[in-house]
Motif scaffolding. Structure first.
Motif, PDB file in Angstrom:
ATOM      1  N   GLY A 152     -22.270  25.802  -8.075  1.00 15.17           N
ATOM      2  CA  GLY A 152     -22.627  24.482  -7.548  1.00 15.17           C
ATOM      3  C   GLY A 152     -23.631  24.501  -6.419  1.00 15.17           C
ATOM      4  N   HIS A 153     -23.433  25.367  -5.417  1.00 15.64           N
ATOM      5  CA  HIS A 153     -24.317  25.374  -4.249  1.00 15.64           C
ATOM      6  C   HIS A 153     -25.730  25.816  -4.636  1.00 15.64           C
ATOM      7  CE1 HIS A 153     -25.559  25.543  -0.094  1.00 15.64           C
ATOM      8  NE2 HIS A 153     -26.020  26.766  -0.300  1.00 15.64           N
ATOM      9  N   GLU A 154     -25.829  26.897  -5.433  1.00 16.32           N
ATOM     10  CA  GLU A 154     -27.150  27.387  -5.844  1.00 16.32           C
ATOM     11  C   GLU A 154     -27.892  26.337  -6.674  1.00 16.32           C
ATOM     12  OE1 GLU A 154     -27.192  31.385  -7.517  1.00 16.32           O
ATOM     13  OE2 GLU A 154     -25.301  31.759  -6.487  1.00 16.32           O
ATOM     14  N   LEU A 155     -27.166  25.653  -7.555  1.00 14.48           N
ATOM     15  CA  LEU A 155     -27.779  24.611  -8.377  1.00 14.48           C
ATOM     16  C   LEU A 155     -28.263  23.457  -7.514  1.00 14.48           C
ATOM     17  CD1 LEU A 155     -28.478  23.549 -11.218  1.00 14.48           C
ATOM     18  CD2 LEU A 155     -26.205  22.516 -11.274  1.00 14.48           C
ATOM     19  N   MET A 156     -27.430  23.034  -6.551  1.00 14.99           N
ATOM     20  CA  MET A 156     -27.803  21.931  -5.663  1.00 14.99           C
ATOM     21  C   MET A 156     -29.072  22.280  -4.883  1.00 14.99           C
ATOM     22  SD  MET A 156     -25.825  20.459  -2.345  1.00 14.99           S
ATOM     23  CE  MET A 156     -26.216  21.955  -1.477  1.00 14.99           C
ATOM     24  N   MET A 157     -29.169  23.513  -4.382  1.00 16.24           N
ATOM     25  CA  MET A 157     -30.360  23.933  -3.628  1.00 16.24           C
ATOM     26  C   MET A 157     -31.594  23.953  -4.533  1.00 16.24           C
ATOM     27  SD  MET A 157     -29.241  24.141  -0.624  1.00 16.24           S
ATOM     28  CE  MET A 157     -30.577  24.879   0.282  1.00 16.24           C
ATOM     29  N   ALA A 204     -20.935   9.085  -7.946  1.00 16.90           N
ATOM     30  CA  ALA A 204     -21.490   7.875  -7.331  1.00 16.90           C
ATOM     31  C   ALA A 204     -21.134   7.757  -5.852  1.00 16.90           C
ATOM     32  CB  ALA A 204     -21.005   6.641  -8.083  1.00 16.90           C
ATOM     33  N   LEU A 205     -19.957   8.245  -5.445  1.00 20.38           N
ATOM     34  CA  LEU A 205     -19.533   8.103  -4.052  1.00 20.38           C
ATOM     35  C   LEU A 205     -19.942   9.293  -3.188  1.00 20.38           C
ATOM     36  CD1 LEU A 205     -15.952   6.655  -4.637  1.00 20.38           C
ATOM     37  CD2 LEU A 205     -18.017   5.418  -3.986  1.00 20.38           C
ATOM     38  N   LYS A 206     -19.676  10.493  -3.659  1.00 20.29           N
ATOM     39  CA  LYS A 206     -19.914  11.683  -2.833  1.00 20.29           C
ATOM     40  C   LYS A 206     -21.278  12.317  -3.061  1.00 20.29           C
ATOM     41  CE  LYS A 206     -15.013  12.670  -2.498  1.00 20.29           C
ATOM     42  NZ  LYS A 206     -13.928  13.577  -2.824  1.00 20.29           N
ATOM     43  N   GLY A 207     -21.922  11.996  -4.193  1.00 19.06           N
ATOM     44  CA  GLY A 207     -23.271  12.502  -4.444  1.00 19.06           C
ATOM     45  C   GLY A 207     -23.343  13.915  -4.986  1.00 19.06           C
ATOM     46  N   HIS A 208     -22.190  14.603  -5.145  1.00 23.24           N
ATOM     47  CA  HIS A 208     -22.278  15.973  -5.658  1.00 23.24           C
ATOM     48  C   HIS A 208     -22.532  15.969  -7.166  1.00 23.24           C
ATOM     49  CE1 HIS A 208     -17.849  15.141  -5.693  1.00 23.24           C
ATOM     50  NE2 HIS A 208     -18.002  15.550  -6.921  1.00 23.24           N
ATOM     51  N   ILE A 209     -23.072  17.080  -7.653  1.00 31.04           N
ATOM     52  CA  ILE A 209     -23.463  17.189  -9.066  1.00 31.04           C
ATOM     53  C   ILE A 209     -22.223  17.370  -9.931  1.00 31.04           C
ATOM     54  CG2 ILE A 209     -24.841  18.497 -10.728  1.00 31.04           C
ATOM     55  CD1 ILE A 209     -26.529  19.418  -8.257  1.00 31.04           C
ATOM     56  N   GLU A 210     -22.119  16.541 -10.984  1.00 31.37           N
ATOM     57  CA  GLU A 210     -20.970  16.621 -11.886  1.00 31.37           C
ATOM     58  C   GLU A 210     -21.312  17.306 -13.201  1.00 31.37           C
ATOM     59  OE1 GLU A 210     -19.031  12.802 -12.246  1.00 31.37           O
ATOM     60  OE2 GLU A 210     -17.926  13.302 -10.429  1.00 31.37           O
ATOM     61  N   VAL A 270     -20.458  23.913 -11.607  1.00 27.36           N
ATOM     62  CA  VAL A 270     -20.916  22.707 -12.300  1.00 27.36           C
ATOM     63  C   VAL A 270     -21.042  22.999 -13.795  1.00 27.36           C
ATOM     64  CG1 VAL A 270     -22.811  21.033 -12.526  1.00 27.36           C
ATOM     65  CG2 VAL A 270     -22.215  21.941 -10.266  1.00 27.36           C
ATOM     66  N   PRO A 271     -20.409  22.166 -14.644  1.00 32.41           N
ATOM     67  CA  PRO A 271     -20.604  22.337 -16.084  1.00 32.41           C
ATOM     68  C   PRO A 271     -21.985  21.826 -16.491  1.00 32.41           C
ATOM     69  CG  PRO A 271     -19.077  20.522 -15.640  1.00 32.41           C
ATOM     70  CD  PRO A 271     -19.444  21.114 -14.327  1.00 32.41           C
ATOM     71  N   GLY A 272     -22.561  22.446 -17.519  1.00 27.52           N
ATOM     72  CA  GLY A 272     -23.874  22.015 -17.986  1.00 27.52           C
ATOM     73  C   GLY A 272     -24.125  22.482 -19.405  1.00 27.52           C
ATOM     74  N   ILE A 273     -25.265  22.059 -19.944  1.00 30.50           N
ATOM     75  CA  ILE A 273     -25.667  22.504 -21.276  1.00 30.50           C
ATOM     76  C   ILE A 273     -27.127  22.941 -21.232  1.00 30.50           C
ATOM     77  CG2 ILE A 273     -24.017  21.062 -22.553  1.00 30.50           C
ATOM     78  CD1 ILE A 273     -26.400  19.175 -23.203  1.00 30.50           C
ATOM     79  N   VAL A 274     -27.467  23.887 -22.107  1.00 31.07           N
ATOM     80  CA  VAL A 274     -28.845  24.342 -22.271  1.00 31.07           C
ATOM     81  C   VAL A 274     -29.219  24.064 -23.721  1.00 31.07           C
ATOM     82  CG1 VAL A 274     -30.412  26.317 -22.193  1.00 31.07           C
ATOM     83  CG2 VAL A 274     -28.531  26.163 -20.545  1.00 31.07           C
ATOM     84  N   TYR A 275     -30.352  23.362 -23.917  1.00 32.02           N
ATOM     85  CA  TYR A 275     -30.778  23.041 -25.281  1.00 32.02           C
ATOM     86  C   TYR A 275     -32.286  23.146 -25.381  1.00 32.02           C
ATOM     87  CZ  TYR A 275     -32.121  18.517 -23.359  1.00 32.02           C
ATOM     88  OH  TYR A 275     -32.715  17.537 -22.611  1.00 32.02           O
ATOM     89  N   GLY A 276     -32.788  23.114 -26.619  1.00 33.08           N
ATOM     90  CA  GLY A 276     -34.233  23.122 -26.839  1.00 33.08           C
ATOM     91  C   GLY A 276     -34.660  24.215 -27.794  1.00 33.08           C
ATOM     92  N   HIS A 277     -35.872  24.071 -28.320  1.00 30.03           N
ATOM     93  CA  HIS A 277     -36.503  25.032 -29.243  1.00 30.03           C
ATOM     94  C   HIS A 277     -35.719  25.179 -30.533  1.00 30.03           C
ATOM     95  CE1 HIS A 277     -39.234  27.072 -26.116  1.00 30.03           C
ATOM     96  NE2 HIS A 277     -38.882  25.901 -25.710  1.00 30.03           N
ATOM     97  N   GLY A 278     -34.954  24.161 -30.900  1.00 28.02           N
ATOM     98  CA  GLY A 278     -34.219  24.188 -32.159  1.00 28.02           C
ATOM     99  C   GLY A 278     -33.011  25.102 -32.148  1.00 28.02           C
ATOM    100  N   ALA A 279     -32.720  25.713 -31.010  1.00 25.17           N
ATOM    101  CA  ALA A 279     -31.557  26.607 -30.920  1.00 25.17           C
ATOM    102  C   ALA A 279     -30.297  25.785 -30.709  1.00 25.17           C
ATOM    103  CB  ALA A 279     -31.742  27.581 -29.766  1.00 25.17           C
ATOM    104  N   ASP A 280     -29.142  26.408 -30.986  1.00 21.31           N
ATOM    105  CA  ASP A 280     -27.860  25.735 -30.753  1.00 21.31           C
ATOM    106  C   ASP A 280     -27.700  25.462 -29.261  1.00 21.31           C
ATOM    107  OD1 ASP A 280     -27.252  25.842 -33.422  1.00 21.31           O
ATOM    108  OD2 ASP A 280     -26.053  27.677 -33.259  1.00 21.31           O
ATOM    109  N   THR A 281     -27.035  24.352 -28.950  1.00 23.82           N
ATOM    110  CA  THR A 281     -26.738  24.014 -27.560  1.00 23.82           C
ATOM    111  C   THR A 281     -25.759  25.044 -27.000  1.00 23.82           C
ATOM    112  OG1 THR A 281     -27.086  21.672 -27.993  1.00 23.82           O
ATOM    113  CG2 THR A 281     -25.781  22.225 -26.056  1.00 23.82           C
ATOM    114  N   VAL A 282     -26.056  25.507 -25.783  1.00 17.49           N
ATOM    115  CA  VAL A 282     -25.177  26.475 -25.114  1.00 17.49           C
ATOM    116  C   VAL A 282     -24.509  25.769 -23.945  1.00 17.49           C
ATOM    117  CG1 VAL A 282     -25.062  28.675 -23.887  1.00 17.49           C
ATOM    118  CG2 VAL A 282     -26.719  28.373 -25.741  1.00 17.49           C
ATOM    119  N   HIS A 283     -23.178  25.808 -23.913  1.00 19.52           N
ATOM    120  CA  HIS A 283     -22.417  25.208 -22.814  1.00 19.52           C
ATOM    121  C   HIS A 283     -22.240  26.262 -21.734  1.00 19.52           C
ATOM    122  CE1 HIS A 283     -21.299  21.562 -25.101  1.00 19.52           C
ATOM    123  NE2 HIS A 283     -21.464  22.382 -26.132  1.00 19.52           N
TER     124      HIS A 283
END
Length: 196
Positions: free
Chosen positions: A46-51, A80-86, A28-41
């Protein structure tokens, strides 16, 4: 709340085609942001994130190629159809830091006897809590409430160290009187009487 450990990889390629290939590979693609730091892509398994996301406001200890980052989910996009995380947006937090999050409102108990209806005006309320002590949900008793009664945000008991952010006078739950329906036979007789 227990921390969930997930290993992430830094993402350097972008675009719909890359994101599609990432998801096909079970990630799963994602971003990490906060604390004024640059956004990290990042790319996450997928399975571990879903759990991990089965728990509301999960606290995730993210290992980004050897660098540890404590994060909470802020936005999760699902198919919207399958419910998996995009895609997932993760907010970096520090131990001891307070964050504002939405928590689910659960009810317990039985309404007063009679055919009253319970309306959940708000399914969640926003609270501020320490990042490592975010409540999964809050519970309010509806025992004995009768038609016309309501529960305001300020009436909901909160765990120690948690403060209310939602407007204190916002109606969260209200009890409505059930509308009595006229039997079908009476309507027919009234209509026939009017025709005569």
């Amino acid at each position: 709340m227990a921390e969930v450990k997930i290993a992430a990889e830094i993402r350097t390629e972008f675009g719909k085609g890359v994101a599609r290939r990432t998801r096909v590979a079970g990630k799963v693609p994602g971003i990490v942001y906060g604390h004024g730091a640059d956004t990290v892509h990042v790319t996450l398994p997928g399975h571990e994130l879903m759990m991990a996301l089965k728990t509301a406001n999960a606290l995730i200890s993210l290992d980004i190629e050897g660098r540890n980052e404590l994060v909470i989910p802020k936005a999760v996009q699902r198919n919207a159809l399958k419910g998996h995380i995009e895609h997932v947006d993760l907010l970096a937090v520090k131990r001891g830091e307070k964050v504002a999050v939405e928590v689910a409102v659960h009810t317990e108990g039985e309404l007063a006897p009679g055919s009253n209806l319970l309306e959940n005006v708000l399914n969640t309320i926003t609270v501020e809590a320490e990042a490592t002590h975010i409540p999964e949900a809050v519970t309010v008793s509806i025992a004995g409430l009768d038609a016309g009664a309501s529960v305001l945000a300020k009436d909901i008991p909160l765990p120690s160290g948690t403060t209310l952010v939602t407007d204190a006078d916002a109606v969260v739950i209200q009890v409505l009187a059930a509308q009595a329906e006229e039997p079908a036979g009476e309507e027919t007789e009234a209509a026939e009487g009017a025709e005569a």
